[in-house]
Design an enzyme around this catalytic site. Structure first.
Site, PDB file in Angstrom:
ATOM      1  CG  ASP A  52     -20.811 -23.996  30.579  1.00 56.23           C
ATOM      2  OD1 ASP A  52     -20.062 -24.612  29.825  1.00 56.23           O
ATOM      3  OD2 ASP A  52     -21.232 -24.457  31.648  1.00 56.23           O
ATOM      4  CD  GLU A 222     -22.503 -31.609  28.593  1.00 52.66           C
ATOM      5  OE1 GLU A 222     -23.083 -31.980  29.627  1.00 52.66           O
ATOM      6  OE2 GLU A 222     -21.286 -31.374  28.557  1.00 52.66           O
TER       7      GLU A 222
END
Length: 437
Positions: A52, A222
């Site tokens: 991420d 997402e």
């Protein structure tokens, strides 16, 4: 997912396109760059397990803020990396830790950095809340320097509830040319945008008086990311099943930072030379992602494996055995996998609806290495952990200090990690693989 790879492929990709790294390249220098195949990229650029990533440029220096890919309960801090040339990187450890965030306990994910008026803000998600009765969500910390230390700005989450169905995770902050700041966020297939006030620690309202505006584009999962280029607003996100080959990054465009956003196309899809999806491959069974969990229907041996080759490790997951007389759990040190109950070489640790914990090895047939009992309520979720160091293998369930099973077996030294069911249906969450404890 690394440990947590459930999103934000979009984040790093979009940051490059928005001018962060491409701004370095003029047309003349771009054509002079050497050609490399995707398998020769030289990654990762730093040691360790991270996921991420988000990037920022502060005073001519490049900064990368990633999630620490550790076992779920140990995701309690964030590191950062800085570079002046994108080649040599300096690690800045523990720029933010849960010791400085009273409400955050674990699952500190997806940092989003931004600077304003000489202050450095770091937005993050924590606690992976599953409903509005749990404490957690999106927080904001502030520092006087890019490397921190960052301190909790509010003493509570900035966004702590589900709005429009969006789990409060995977936030990105964008400041428009007129100075208005926006936050884009959301998991569970819903994407919201909110306004940030000039203090960057409180939410504003839109002209209609609302605070949370849903802008979910087609096939959104997402990891939203926003940037602006030549007067157009580009929204990127991750879509598809993050455990499969359809995991990808798509984009939409709009004339407004709040949409509407019409999906244009994909910009990043599977390249088998790099990875299969986000590193998973299935062998039998029907696998899907729903409600933030990885699910599989009842099967006599379905497996989902990461493209890893670990020897010593700690491997965690939340396991929910939904139905059937068998068990579900973790496979490890797996080689030669194929479809079939014991069609692989490696180990497996599972838990049944009746509370039986089992450890064994497979090689076309099954050899049981140990069993134990634990208390299991129908449909309940249990934390499983396997630690493997050399020939020592330990299996934990819920109690992470005292193993349910401890054996010595050196048949298989290394291989892939994954998930497996035997004669049952199950769901999995918070899968994490890290160094041995």
């Amino acid at each position: 997912m690394p440990v947590r790879s459930t999103g934000f492929v979009a984040k790093c990709w979009a940051a490059l396109l928005s001018g962060g790294l491409l701004a370095m390249l003029s047309p003349s220098t771009a054509v002079a760059l050497p050609e490399y195949s995707t398998a020769e990229a030289g990654n990762p650029f730093v040691d360790g397990w991270y996921a991420d990533p988000d990037i920022a440029i502060y005073d001519g220096k490049y900064w990368v803020f990633p999630t620490a890919s550790k076992p779920y309960a140990e995701q309690t801090h964030l590191d950062a990396f800085s570079s002046t040339d994108l080649i040599h990187w300096t690690k800045h450890s523990n720029v933010l830790t849960t010791a400085d965030i009273t409400w955050a306990k674990y699952a500190v994910w997806a940092p989003a950095p931004v600077e304003r008026d000489g202050k450095y803000y770091l937005y993050f998600a924590a606690n992976d809340i599953q409903n509005n009765s749990q404490l957690g969500g999106i927080g904001v910390a502030v520092a006087d320097r890019p490397e921190g230390p960052y301190k909790d700005a509010l003493g509570k989450p900035l966004i702590s509830q589900f709005h429009n169905g969006a789990q409060p995770i995977d936030q990105d902050v964008f400041i428009d040319d007129d100075g208005q700041a926006y936050m884009y966020y959301g998991g569970w297939h819903h994407n919201n945008v909110v306004k940030l006030n000039p203090d960057m620690t409180s939410l504003g309202t839109f002209d209609d008086g609302s605070t949370y505006k849903e802008i979910t584009p087609e096939n959104y999962v997402e990891g939203s990311y926003m940037f602006k280029r030549n007067g157009k607003y580009y929204l990127m996100w991750s879509e598809g099943g993050w455990t499969g080959p359809d995991y990808s990054v798509s984009y939409a465009m709009s004339d407004s930072p709040t949409g509407p956003f019409q999906k244009i196309d994909k910009v990043l899809a599977q390249d088998p030379a790099v990875a299969k999806g986000s590193g998973h491959k299935t062998y039998g069974g029907t696998w899907s992602v729903a409600g933030g969990r990885y699910r599989v229907g009842r099967d006599l041996g379905a497996k989902s494996l990461l493209d890893t080759n670990f020897a010593d490790f700690t491997y965690d997951a939340d396991v929910t055995v939904n139905s059937g007389a068998g068990d579900a759990g973790l496979t490890f040190r797996v080689t030669k996998p194929s479809v079939g109950p014991d069609s692989y070489s490696g180990y497996y640790a599972g838990i049944s609806p009746s509370g039986k914990v089992v450890l064994g090895r497979a090689n076309g047939s099954w050899t049981e290495l140990g069993t134990a009992r634990t208390s299991v309520a129908p449909g309940s979720t249990h934390r499983m952990r396997v630690t493997a160091v050399g020939s020592s293998i330990k299996v934990f369930v819920d109690d992470m200090k005292t193993p349910k099973i401890s054996v010595s077996d050196g048949t298989y030294a290394s291989g892939a990690n994954g998930l497996r069911v035997f004669n049952t249906a199950a769901s999995f969450d918070n899968v994490a693989i890290g160094s041995a404890q």
